[in-house]
Design a protein around this motif. Structure first.
Motif, PDB file in Angstrom:
ATOM      1  N   VAL A  35     -25.310  55.932 -27.243  1.00  0.00           N
ATOM      2  CA  VAL A  35     -25.375  54.498 -27.407  1.00  0.00           C
ATOM      3  C   VAL A  35     -26.034  53.834 -26.202  1.00  0.00           C
ATOM      4  O   VAL A  35     -26.063  54.403 -25.252  1.00  0.00           O
ATOM      5  N   LYS A  36     -26.984  52.981 -26.513  1.00  0.00           N
ATOM      6  CA  LYS A  36     -27.838  52.377 -25.418  1.00  0.00           C
ATOM      7  C   LYS A  36     -27.553  50.869 -25.392  1.00  0.00           C
ATOM      8  O   LYS A  36     -28.095  50.423 -24.343  1.00  0.00           O
ATOM      9  N   LYS A  37     -26.855  50.312 -26.020  1.00  0.00           N
ATOM     10  CA  LYS A  37     -26.459  48.795 -25.890  1.00  0.00           C
ATOM     11  C   LYS A  37     -24.924  48.766 -25.325  1.00  0.00           C
ATOM     12  O   LYS A  37     -24.135  48.834 -26.377  1.00  0.00           O
ATOM     13  N   ILE A  38     -24.797  48.432 -24.186  1.00  0.00           N
ATOM     14  CA  ILE A  38     -23.307  48.384 -23.752  1.00  0.00           C
ATOM     15  C   ILE A  38     -23.223  46.964 -23.122  1.00  0.00           C
ATOM     16  O   ILE A  38     -23.959  46.829 -22.143  1.00  0.00           O
ATOM     17  N   ALA A  39     -22.368  46.089 -23.467  1.00  0.00           N
ATOM     18  CA  ALA A  39     -22.401  44.929 -22.970  1.00  0.00           C
ATOM     19  C   ALA A  39     -20.950  44.410 -22.187  1.00  0.00           C
ATOM     20  O   ALA A  39     -19.885  44.809 -22.919  1.00  0.00           O
ATOM     21  N   GLY A  40     -20.875  44.158 -21.102  1.00  0.00           N
ATOM     22  CA  GLY A  40     -19.793  43.746 -20.514  1.00  0.00           C
ATOM     23  C   GLY A  40     -19.488  42.373 -20.422  1.00  0.00           C
ATOM     24  O   GLY A  40     -20.540  41.583 -20.081  1.00  0.00           O
ATOM     25  N   PHE A  41     -18.210  41.944 -21.097  1.00  0.00           N
ATOM     26  CA  PHE A  41     -18.076  40.590 -21.073  1.00  0.00           C
ATOM     27  C   PHE A  41     -17.117  40.040 -19.976  1.00  0.00           C
ATOM     28  O   PHE A  41     -16.318  40.611 -19.425  1.00  0.00           O
ATOM     29  N   GLN A  42     -17.656  38.880 -19.008  1.00  0.00           N
ATOM     30  CA  GLN A  42     -17.158  38.448 -18.051  1.00  0.00           C
ATOM     31  C   GLN A  42     -15.693  37.598 -18.147  1.00  0.00           C
ATOM     32  O   GLN A  42     -15.608  36.773 -18.930  1.00  0.00           O
ATOM     33  N   TYR A  43     -15.008  37.909 -17.221  1.00  0.00           N
ATOM     34  CA  TYR A  43     -13.729  36.952 -17.116  1.00  0.00           C
ATOM     35  C   TYR A  43     -12.868  36.876 -18.316  1.00  0.00           C
ATOM     36  O   TYR A  43     -12.519  35.991 -18.735  1.00  0.00           O
ATOM     37  N   GLY A  44     -12.452  38.151 -18.850  1.00  0.00           N
ATOM     38  CA  GLY A  44     -11.808  38.147 -20.060  1.00  0.00           C
ATOM     39  C   GLY A  44     -12.184  37.496 -21.259  1.00  0.00           C
ATOM     40  O   GLY A  44     -13.486  37.515 -21.251  1.00  0.00           O
ATOM     41  N   TYR A  45     -11.486  37.030 -22.309  1.00  0.00           N
ATOM     42  CA  TYR A  45     -11.853  36.380 -23.138  1.00  0.00           C
ATOM     43  C   TYR A  45     -12.750  35.327 -23.313  1.00  0.00           C
ATOM     44  O   TYR A  45     -13.601  34.982 -24.132  1.00  0.00           O
ATOM     45  N   ARG A  46     -12.777  34.555 -22.097  1.00  0.00           N
ATOM     46  CA  ARG A  46     -13.844  33.518 -21.594  1.00  0.00           C
ATOM     47  C   ARG A  46     -15.011  33.889 -21.897  1.00  0.00           C
ATOM     48  O   ARG A  46     -15.927  33.173 -22.199  1.00  0.00           O
ATOM     49  N   GLY A  47     -15.372  35.183 -21.681  1.00  0.00           N
ATOM     50  CA  GLY A  47     -16.818  35.596 -21.383  1.00  0.00           C
ATOM     51  C   GLY A  47     -17.297  35.673 -22.936  1.00  0.00           C
ATOM     52  O   GLY A  47     -18.537  35.766 -23.191  1.00  0.00           O
ATOM     53  N   PHE A  48     -16.687  35.295 -23.868  1.00  0.00           N
ATOM     54  CA  PHE A  48     -17.241  35.279 -25.256  1.00  0.00           C
ATOM     55  C   PHE A  48     -17.599  33.965 -25.749  1.00  0.00           C
ATOM     56  O   PHE A  48     -18.390  33.767 -26.589  1.00  0.00           O
ATOM     57  N   PHE A  49     -17.218  32.915 -24.979  1.00  0.00           N
ATOM     58  CA  PHE A  49     -17.656  31.613 -25.596  1.00  0.00           C
ATOM     59  C   PHE A  49     -17.932  30.695 -24.385  1.00  0.00           C
ATOM     60  O   PHE A  49     -18.747  29.495 -24.461  1.00  0.00           O
ATOM     61  N   ASP A  50     -17.933  31.026 -23.353  1.00  0.00           N
ATOM     62  CA  ASP A  50     -18.395  30.213 -22.171  1.00  0.00           C
ATOM     63  C   ASP A  50     -19.865  30.729 -21.873  1.00  0.00           C
ATOM     64  O   ASP A  50     -20.323  31.772 -21.367  1.00  0.00           O
TER      65      ASP A  50
END
Ligand SMILES: Nc1ncnc2c1ncn2[C@@H]1O[C@H](COP(=O)(O)OP(=O)(O)OP(=O)(O)O)[C@@H](O)[C@H]1O
Ligand SMILES: O=P(O)(O)OC[C@H]1O[C@](O)(CO)[C@@H](O)[C@@H]1O
Ligand SMILES: [Mg+2]
Length: 530
Positions: free
Chosen positions: A203-218
């Motif tokens: 896998v080449k594309k790995i994304a970390g989302f910041q500050y919990g579920y908030r990272g999906f919409f903030d």
């Protein structure tokens, strides 16, 4: 209506969805006056043609049916069957790219698996036994029985690990990682291991989302691109590289975001709440026919996830908690009529307090949410403290944050995730002890230690680091195997995959009849405070 059994392990067994079997507390606490039991030569037997009354379901277990075990097992198997992308999508597997030889060449599409690698994969039909003890009687210590005769019923769960067939093209996969809830030692170890294992698949594309579920919409919180290079040393520090948060989980918005970002896999690290969110995300992806694997990794310092031997970070927390206990002991022991008081985390489960008390050997009184206690009166904690001061000259108390909430005023306040904000039992106890000893005219030097955030901000110890490593790897293997709506865990010392709903329907709690709680009482020497 009768309430459910509170023992986590019994709850597992009866933690059943609508059409499933459910038994009631008075049955499982073996109310021998219940109309369904008779006594015979000192043994408790069920009355002929008795049918256990069930709640919230139309279905009863009829233990007089000779096939009840078979039915029970079929039901168990269907509950623990792992949701798979195949269930709703027409997809074909391909040969894995995960090399069992670590740095050996990856197996290319269509190529034969070399002989030396054929036996190292986990078969989809491999199972691990969830329970290992056969109890002779419901009166055996810590007995978890299904029927009044404690019949042996095998309960098999799915073994975790890399499969030979996978359901994604690794080179095309975009994977996301998010950490939610409170901190816990080992979060970085799990993130690191997920990234490393994903890369091993290709896998080449790995994304970390910041500050919990908030990272999906903030909009102010961009994805963090993760790579082996980036995560190489993150396990050396506590906390979470990605940050954590509570609240704000709108499932529709999160799934829109997953769709817009074209994620194929989502790894969700968190506790009960986070897993409820992960399961809702999985269900919504399924409803929209999206090919997304949602895999949880249970993170709870409180160790309150059902069925699992333990969750990562718990061992480390216990080890850290001991340091606080040791300080409290030294303070108490060095003072004239010293009383040390340590408050530890544990909203609804007293595992940290119980294990830290056992580990330290310095605790005289351990108070946990699962075991009600009286504070004043002839059998109360205060009277016992008087006795300890008279006989030993000092005392040390360990209290879990959720213990004795009935002694405090209810606030009805909740945090951003909807968790009830508890009253501070530590402060309350401290005040009560001071007041009491003043009233009876006995000097007492009370020292209160609250190491709450110190025990969860540290880095994982060796045993947790290993657990994190295995769980992180298995999470990736589970996603590539095409499962979704599952979580990883260690059950009865084996690594397994479990459907999320089975592990979060209630918090796992200390069973007051368990050997472990009795061992704790043996160690502290405390009486029943009731
Ligand atoms: N029933 C639920 N459905 C969907 N999302 C939820 C649910 N409960 C909680 N969440 C979300 O999951 C996230 C984490 O929840 P919570 O704060 O309860 O922590 P947790 O995962 O239980 O971990 P901890 O053990 O630290 O309490 C929050 O963003 C919260 O909004
Ligand atoms: O202050 P925070 O971050 O909400 O976390 C406190 C809570 O976290 C927990 O440790 C669960 O992770 C609870 O025991 C405790 O009440
Ligand atoms: Mg929680």
């Amino acid at each position: 209506m009768a309430s459910f059994v509170s023992s986590s392990n019994v709850v597992n067994v009866f933690n059943l969805r609508k059409h499933k079997l459910q038994l009631v507390r008075d049955f499982y606490s073996f109310n021998f006056n219940s109309p369904i039991f008779t006594r015979s030569k000192g043994r408790v037997r069920k009355k002929q043609s008795s049918v256990v009354r069930l709640v919230t379901t139309n279905q009863d277990i009829d233990f007089t049916n000779p096939d009840w075990i078979k039915h029970y097992q079929e039901d168990f198997e269907s509950r623990f069957n792992l949701p798979h992308l195949r269930d709703v999508l027409d997809i074909e597997p391909r040969l894995t790219t995960f090399s069992l030889n670590g740095r050996g060449p990856q197996i290319v599409d269509g190529a034969d698996v070399p002989e030396d690698r054929k036996n190292g994969y986990v078969n989809e039909d491999d199972r691990a036994l969830l329970k290992a003890i056969k109890y002779c009687s419901p009166n055996s210590a810590g007995a978890e029985c299904i029927d009044p005769d404690c019949s042996w019923v095998e309960q098999w769960v799915h073994r975790a690990g890399p499969r030979k067939q996978i359901y994604f093209e690794p080179g095309e996969v975009k994977a996301g990682i998010v950490t939610c809830g409170g901190l816990c030692p080992g979060l970085n170890d799990v993130i690191r291991q997920i990234v490393i294992t994903l890369e091993l698949y290709g896998v080449k594309k790995i994304a970390g989302f910041q500050y919990g579920y908030r990272g999906f919409f903030d909009q102010d919180l961009p994805e963090i691109a993760l790579s082996r290079h980036m995560v190489q040393n993150i396990n050396l520090a506590g906390g979470s590289l990605l940050g954590v948060s509570r609240g704000g989980a709108n499932i529709g918005d999160i799934v829109d975001s997953i769709q817009a970002r074209e994620l194929d896999m989502l790894f969700v690290l968190g506790g009960n709440g986070t897993h409820a969110g992960a399961n809702a995300i999985h269900n919504e992806c399924r409803r929209r026919k999206m090919k997304v694997s949602v895999v949880g990794v249970p993170k709870t310092i409180d160790n309150d996830i059902l069925l699992m031997d333990k969750t990562f970070g718990f061992d480390t927390a216990v080890e850290e908690a001991q340091r606080a206990i040791n300080s409290a002991y030294i303070e108490a022991h060095s003072a004239y009529h010293g009383i040390g008081l340590v408050k530890l985390m544990g909203r609804s489960s007293g595992f940290i307090a119980m294990q830290a008390s056992l580990a330290s050997g310095q605790i005289d009184v351990c108070l946990i949410p699962e075991v009600p206690f009286k504070f004043s009166g002839p059998y109360g904690v205060l009277r016992h403290l008087e006795h300890l001061i008279q006989t030993k000259g000092s005392a040390v108390i360990c209290v879990a944050e959720g213990a004795g909430q009935d002694l405090l005023e209810k606030s009805n306040l909740t945090d951003a995730s909807g968790n009830v904000i508890l009253g501070d039992i530590g402060v309350h106890i401290q005040q009560q002890i001071k007041r009491h000893f003043k009233e009876i005219g006995v000097p007492a030097d009370v020292k209160y230690i609250d190491p709450t955030y110190m025990i969860r901000a540290c880095r994982a110890n060796a045993s947790d680091a290993i657990l994190c490593t295995v769980l992180g790897q298995n999470a990736v293997h589970g996603a590539f195997a095409g499962y979704s709506g599952i979580t990883v865990g260690i059950c009865n010392s084996h690594y397994v995959y479990l459907p999320i709903p089975e592990v979060i329907s209630s918090p796992r709690v200390v069973d007051p009849n368990s050997r472990m709680w009795h061992r704790c009482l043996t160690s502290t020497g405390q009486p029943d405070f009731c």
